[in-house]
Design a protein around this motif. Structure first.
Motif, PDB file in Angstrom:
ATOM      1  N   LYS A 138       0.836  -1.202   0.000  1.00  0.00           N
ATOM      2  CA  LYS A 138       0.000   0.000   0.000  1.00  0.00           C
ATOM      3  C   LYS A 138       0.869   1.250   0.000  1.00  0.00           C
ATOM      4  CE  LYS A 138      -3.606   2.359   2.686  1.00  0.00           C
ATOM      5  NZ  LYS A 138      -4.339   2.398   3.975  1.00  0.00           N
ATOM      6  N   LYS A 154      -1.327   6.075  -3.290  1.00  0.00           N
ATOM      7  CA  LYS A 154      -2.284   5.906  -4.391  1.00  0.00           C
ATOM      8  C   LYS A 154      -3.265   4.764  -4.136  1.00  0.00           C
ATOM      9  CE  LYS A 154       0.825   7.682  -7.975  1.00  0.00           C
ATOM     10  NZ  LYS A 154       1.490   7.370  -9.264  1.00  0.00           N
ATOM     11  N   TYR A 211      -1.678  -2.213  -4.140  1.00  0.00           N
ATOM     12  CA  TYR A 211      -1.216  -2.828  -5.381  1.00  0.00           C
ATOM     13  C   TYR A 211      -0.642  -4.211  -5.089  1.00  0.00           C
ATOM     14  CZ  TYR A 211       3.525  -1.277  -4.005  1.00  0.00           C
ATOM     15  OH  TYR A 211       4.694  -1.059  -3.338  1.00  0.00           O
ATOM     16  N   LYS A 217       2.088  -6.748  -5.303  1.00  0.00           N
ATOM     17  CA  LYS A 217       3.534  -6.692  -5.438  1.00  0.00           C
ATOM     18  C   LYS A 217       4.092  -7.975  -6.051  1.00  0.00           C
ATOM     19  CE  LYS A 217       7.596  -5.352  -2.714  1.00  0.00           C
ATOM     20  NZ  LYS A 217       8.076  -4.985  -1.348  1.00  0.00           N
ATOM     21  N   PHE A 263      -7.634   0.018  -5.422  1.00  0.00           N
ATOM     22  CA  PHE A 263      -6.399  -0.437  -6.039  1.00  0.00           C
ATOM     23  C   PHE A 263      -5.895   0.579  -7.058  1.00  0.00           C
ATOM     24  CE2 PHE A 263      -6.992  -4.522  -4.176  1.00  0.00           C
ATOM     25  CZ  PHE A 263      -5.770  -5.160  -4.277  1.00  0.00           C
ATOM     26  N   HIS A 264      -4.604   0.487  -7.370  1.00  0.00           N
ATOM     27  CA  HIS A 264      -4.057   1.266  -8.465  1.00  0.00           C
ATOM     28  C   HIS A 264      -4.812   0.934  -9.745  1.00  0.00           C
ATOM     29  CE1 HIS A 264       0.167   2.177  -6.656  1.00  0.00           C
ATOM     30  NE2 HIS A 264      -0.805   2.362  -5.803  1.00  0.00           N
ATOM     31  N   ILE A 280      -3.495  -3.230 -12.715  1.00  0.00           N
ATOM     32  CA  ILE A 280      -3.465  -4.470 -11.945  1.00  0.00           C
ATOM     33  C   ILE A 280      -2.529  -5.446 -12.652  1.00  0.00           C
ATOM     34  CG2 ILE A 280      -4.817  -6.408 -11.083  1.00  0.00           C
ATOM     35  CD1 ILE A 280      -5.521  -3.850  -9.677  1.00  0.00           C
ATOM     36  N   THR A 281      -1.565  -5.966 -11.922  1.00  0.00           N
ATOM     37  CA  THR A 281      -0.564  -6.844 -12.541  1.00  0.00           C
ATOM     38  C   THR A 281      -1.102  -8.244 -12.814  1.00  0.00           C
ATOM     39  OG1 THR A 281       0.262  -7.372 -10.331  1.00  0.00           O
ATOM     40  CG2 THR A 281       1.392  -5.621 -11.521  1.00  0.00           C
TER      41      THR A 281
END
Length: 330
Positions: free
Chosen positions: A25, A28, A31, A33, A305-306, A309-310
């Protein structure tokens, strides 16, 4: 039980697969990691019991090198847990935590499972009382996981049900019904003001629906998955017999939902352990005569969330219990 880490790592373990996700966190928002998964060879874990500790240790050692954390939170399949709710009257001058500790000290010898099970707990309060939800796990099961994780330098901060990981994302002020559709079964879980009440297991599952397709159409697993992904349980199925068989598979769960007698304000949410089944949410909405929402831990307004998204969208569904649990720990 909640640590002061800036990141939270959650590992889920079943008989067939291991997954992990690390959530971080910043200003923003949240996210992802790191994340990864691996299939477990048959026989490493059976019905939650670790049978091949050396094999599991090697897999965990590899994960430990990747996550850069010594503290993890473990998710196990829901059916390994038992649940027990106790109510305690408030006492002036005592915080909820002190009141809970006093209660445990005085009553532990009278709790039937206390001698055989380890437990996690959550506290819920109203004006005059606090409710304690105990999630209990057989002590030998907990000890086996604790031992193997310590072997690779990891400390278990908490052990939780994979399905109840979503409870902090649900409304805390009304009755909520969560329908969880997995590969091999479905659950209907009931909550009231955030507190888990009960659950019921059904045979309806993604695999059951795939079998329904294959029983009427002579096709392989790959083709059956394509049909389920394209048509779900919509009436657009080309073969009416397939749809009729699928509706028979769904009927016990739907019948249970319609026969419940809930007088207070309530809502229904649906979650899938993999890609959502088209048309299922609409069918639930139709039989309950209420708006039904699809539950997604990556889109909760409580935990923004950002924008990027990965996780690939299709892959994200299998990680959602881990994400939900990680978010609840911040």
């Amino acid at each position: 039980m909640i640590t002061s880490e800036k990141t939270k790592t959650v590992i889920s373990l079943s008989d067939h697969e291991i997954r992990y996700v690390t959530i971080a966190k910043n200003k923003k928002g949240f996210y992802i990691k790191k994340f990864d998964s691996a299939e477990l060879e048959e026989g490493i874990i059976k019905d939650g019991e670790i049978l091949k500790a050396d094999f599991l240790r090697k897999i965990l050692l590899n994960i430990a090198k990747k996550i850069n954390s010594e503290v993890i939170n473990l998710l196990l399949p829901h059916h390994h847990f038992s649940f027990d709710t106790h109510t305690i009257n408030k006492e002036e001058g005592l915080t909820n935590l002190k009141l809970f500790k006093k209660y445990i000290k005085e009553q532990k010898k009278n709790i039937p499972w206390a001698a055989t099970h380890s437990y996690e707990y959550e506290l819920f309060e109203n004006e005059k009382q606090i409710s304690v939800l105990f999630s209990t796990l057989r002590r030998e099961t907990y000890s086996a996981y604790d031992f193997i994780f310590k072997k690779v330098g990891l400390k278990i901060n908490s052990v939780s049900s994979d399905i109840l990981a979503f409870s902090p994302l649900l409304s805390q002020t009304e009755r909520v019904t969560q329908i969880y559709v997995d590969q091999d079964y479905s659950y209907v879980i009931e909550y009231k003001n955030g507190l888990y009440m009960n659950d019921r297991k059904f045979q309806l599952s993604r695999n059951q629906l795939l079998d329904d397709i294959k029983k009427n159409i002579q096709i392989n697993d790959v083709e059956a998955k394509k049909i389920l992904e394209q048509y779900g349980v919509l009436r657009t199925h080309k073969d009416s017999k397939v749809l009729a068989r699928m509706e028979r598979s769904m009927s016990p769960l739907f019948e249970f939902i319609t026969k419940r007698k809930i007088k207070e304000k309530s809502s229904v949410v649906v979650h899938f352990s993999d890609t959502p089944i088209l048309g299922f949410v609409d069918k639930v909405s139709k039989i309950t005569k209420t708006d039904v929402s699809a539950l997604c831990s990556l889109k909760s307004p409580m935990f923004p969330f950002h924008e990027v998204i990965t996780l690939h969208k299709k892959k994200s569904y299998v990680y959602e219990p881990l994400v939900a649990r990680a978010l609840s720990l911040f």
